[in-house]
Design an enzyme around this catalytic site. Structure first.
Site, PDB file in Angstrom:
ATOM      1  N   GLY A 137       0.823  -1.200   0.000  1.00 31.02           N
ATOM      2  CA  GLY A 137       0.000   0.000   0.000  1.00 31.02           C
ATOM      3  C   GLY A 137       0.865   1.261   0.000  1.00 31.02           C
ATOM      4  N   SER A 151       5.127  -5.622  -2.866  1.00 27.66           N
ATOM      5  CA  SER A 151       4.940  -4.197  -3.103  1.00 27.66           C
ATOM      6  C   SER A 151       5.525  -3.377  -1.954  1.00 27.66           C
ATOM      7  CB  SER A 151       3.450  -3.902  -3.315  1.00 27.66           C
ATOM      8  OG  SER A 151       3.269  -2.611  -3.823  1.00 27.66           O
ATOM      9  N   HIS A 154       2.090  -7.958 -10.819  1.00 25.47           N
ATOM     10  CA  HIS A 154       2.500  -7.392  -9.531  1.00 25.47           C
ATOM     11  C   HIS A 154       2.146  -8.324  -8.372  1.00 25.47           C
ATOM     12  CE1 HIS A 154       3.864  -4.162  -6.971  1.00 25.47           C
ATOM     13  NE2 HIS A 154       2.711  -4.124  -6.337  1.00 25.47           N
TER      14      HIS A 154
END
Length: 488
Positions: free
Chosen positions: A125, A220, A460
Site C-alpha cells: 500500500g 509491493s 504485480h
C-alpha cells in the site's frame, strides 16, 4: 526543481498495490510521503540504529488463555465442501492504552501442520489488506466467485507447504482498528513495532508455534514492511526477557525497496523494452531527464507526459491482462484458478462486507475496504530506501529472496535488478531457467547473501496470475533450494 521532477515522475507511474478505482490516489499518497524530506531523514537515522542490532523495544505480552479456541473459524459462508485444514481469525491487541488491535486470518496446512514452517504474509500500500488481496486473491486457500457470495478452492494455496498468517496492518486497514483516532497517523516505524507486538502476542495465543521455523513474505510496499519487521525481530531476539522468534528468512515480491534514481530509470526502461513507449520518447527521456540529480526541464516534462499517455489505459499490475469493465457480466460464469478475473476486487469487497462473513471471521461490524485512504494520507515516515536494512539482513545468516513477476509495470523487474546491482555482489550461481510442468517458470540467480528469482507471466501480485509457478517458487524458498531445473 529536483523535488518537482520527482513528484512529476511519481505521479506518472502506478507504484503500489491498490484497486484500479483509486489508482490516482496511490500516487498522491506516495507523493505526500516523498515530499516530507525532513521526516524521511529522521526515519533513515532511526533505522540506522538497527544496523548495529543494538536497539530493542520489549513488548508487553497480554494474557491469551483460551483465545486460540475462541478464534477458531468453523466454516466461512459459501466455502466449498471438503475443507481439511483449520482456520482461525480474530484480533490481537498491540496497544491496550490506545485500544489498537490488528486483525489476522490464519490457515494451517492440511498435512504436516505440526512440522511445516510458520509464514507471515503482508500486503503493501501502504494501507492495503492482506486478507482482501493475499488471502482472497493470491495465495490463500480460497478465491471469491463472481457472485460475491461463494468461495472456490485454490489448489496452489501456500498453506499446502506452510502454516500462513495474513495480517491486516497497520491499524485502520481492513478490520484492524484503534479507539484512538490519532493512531491513523502512522508510518513505517510504528507499523514495524505493531507487527512485532502482534507476533509475540500471537505466539502466546498459539504456543505450539513458538519454536517453529518462521518466515516473512509480502509484496509491493511490503518491501518496507518485511525487512523492517525482520530487523525488529533480530534486534529484540537479543532481549532475554522477550520471546525469541525463530526467523529463518524473508521473501518479497515486486518489492518497493528503493525510490532513488535507479527506480525511476527502471520504470521508463521497462516501458520501452516492453513496447509501451516509442524509441523517440525513451531516447528523449534518457537525454533530457537527469535521474541521478533529479533536475527538471520543460522538454523532460513534456516527454514524461507523452510516456504517461502512451502507457495509460492498461493494467499496470499486469500489462498483458484485461481490465475489469463490468463485473456483472461475469456472474454465472464458472470461476477458474487458471485465469485470474480482473474484477476480483469487486467480488472480494462484496464478500467481506457481508454481515455473516464478518461474523464468521470474528470481525467487528465494519465497512471493509481493500485500502484505507486515511492511512495513505497520514503516512508520516517512509525512508527513501531500505537497501541498507536488506543488506544487514543479508549478513545476519537468514535467507533473503527478492522475486519479480515479469509483466508488472508497477514495480517492474528492471527496478529490482537495478536495486540489486547497487550492492555489487559476487555471483554464486549464474542466471538460469527454472521449470514447472515442462515449461519455463522463470529465472533465478544467486548472489552472495541474496537470491533473485523471476516468475514468468506473473504480474504485480505474482500468485494471482501464476498460482502454480508461485507455489513452486515459494516451496523452493522455504527449502533453501533453487526452483526445479528441467527434468532430464
Amino acid at each position: 526543481m529536483k523535488l518537482q521532477l520527482f513528484t512529476s515522475l511519481l505521479l506518472s507511474v502506478s507504484l503500489l498495490t491498490l484497486p484500479l478505482a483509486v489508482e490516482a490516489n496511490q500516487a498522491d499518497s506516495l507523493r505526500q510521503m516523498i515530499q516530507s524530506r525532513r521526516q524521511q531523514k529522521a526515519t533513515e537515522s532511526f533505522w540506522e540504529e538497527f544496523h548495529d542490532a543494538k536497539y530493542y523495544s520489549p513488548k508487553y505480552i497480554f494474557p491469551q488463555h483460551g483465545s486460540m479456541d475462541g478464534d477458531r473459524v468453523g466454516a466461512l459462508p459459501g466455502q466449498p465442501n471438503g475443507v481439511d485444514f483449520n482456520q482461525y481469525a480474530g484480533y490481537v491487541t498491540v496497544d491496550p492504552t490506545a485500544g489498537r488491535a490488528l486483525f489476522y486470518y490464519f490457515v494451517e496446512s492440511p498435512e504436516n501442520s505440526s512440522t511445516n514452517p510458520l509464514v507471515l504474509w503482508l500486503n503493501g500500500g501502504p494501507g492495503c489488506s492482506s486478507l482482501g488481496y493475499g488471502a482472497m486473491e493470491e495465495l490463500g486457500p480460497f478465491r471469491v466467485s463472481a457472485d460475491g457470495k461463494t468461495l472456490f478452492k485454490n489448489p496452489y494455496a501456500w498453506n499446502k507447504v506452510a502454516n500462513v498468517i495474513f495480517l491486516e496492518s497497520p491499524a485502520g486497514v481492513g478490520f484492524s482498528y484503534s479507539n484512538t483516532s490519532s493512531d491513523y497517523t502512522t508510518g513505517d516505524t510504528r507499523t514495524a513495532n505493531d507487527n512485532y507486538a502482534f507476533l509475540v502476542n500471537w505466539l502466546e495465543r498459539f504456543p505450539q508455534y513458538k519454536l517453529r521455523d518462521f518466515f516473512i513474505t509480502g509484496e509491493s510496499y511490503a518491501g518496507h514492511y518485511v525487512p523492517q519487521l525482520a530487523m525488529t525481530i533480530l534486534a529484540n531476539n537479543q532481549n532475554t526477557n522477550q520471546t525469541v522468534i525463530n526467523l529463518k528468512g524473508v521473501a518479497i515480491g515486486n518489492a518497493y525497496i528503493d525510490a532513488g534514481p535507479k527506480y525511476l530509470e527502471g520504470i521508463y526502461d521497462y516501458y520501452w523494452t516492453h513496447a509501451l513507449i516509442s524509441d523517440e520518447t525513451h531516447n528523449a527521456i534518457v537525454k533530457h531527464c537527469d535521474f541521478v540529480n533529479w533536475t527538471y526541464s520543460r522538454i523532460c516534462g513534456d516527454y514524461l507526459d507523452i510516456a504517461k499517455a502512451d502507457a495509460a489505459d492498461i493494467d499496470h499490475n499486469n500489462i498483458y491482462a484485461p481490465r475489469c469493465h463490468d463485473p456483472a457480466e461475469n456472474k454465472g460464469v464458472p470461476s477458474s484458478i487458471d485465469n485470474f478475473d480482473p474484477c476480483s476486487d469487486n467480488y472480494v469487497h462484496s464478500y467481506l462486507n457481508t454481515p455473516e462473513v464478518q461474523t464468521a471471521f470474528h470481525a467487528r461490524p465494519t465497512s471493509w475496504e481493500s485500502c484505507n485512504q486515511v492511512v495513505f494520507d497520514n503516512w508520516t515516515d517512509n525512508p527513501i530506501t531500505v537497501l541498507p536494512v536488506i543488506k544487514t539482513l543479508m549478513t545476519s545468516s537468514i535467507r533473503v529472496w527478492l522475486y519479480s513477476g515479469d509483466t508488472d509495470a508497477v514495480v517492474p523487474v528492471t527496478t529490482s535488478r537495478y536495486a540489486i546491482d547497487t550492492y555489487k555482489l559476487p555471483i554464486k550461481t549464474p542466471w538460469h531457467q527454472w521449470y514447472t510442468n515442462l515449461e519455463v517458470g522463470g529465472y533465478v540467480e544467486e548472489y552472495e547473501g541474496l537470491t533473485f528469482a523471476t516468475v514468468r507471466g506473473a504480474g504485480h501480485p505474482v500468485p494471482s496470475y501464476q498460482p502454480e509457478r508461485a507455489l513452486v517458487m515459494f516451496s523452493s524458498f522455504l527449502q533453501g533450494s533453487f526452483p526445479p531445473p528441467p527434468k532430464a
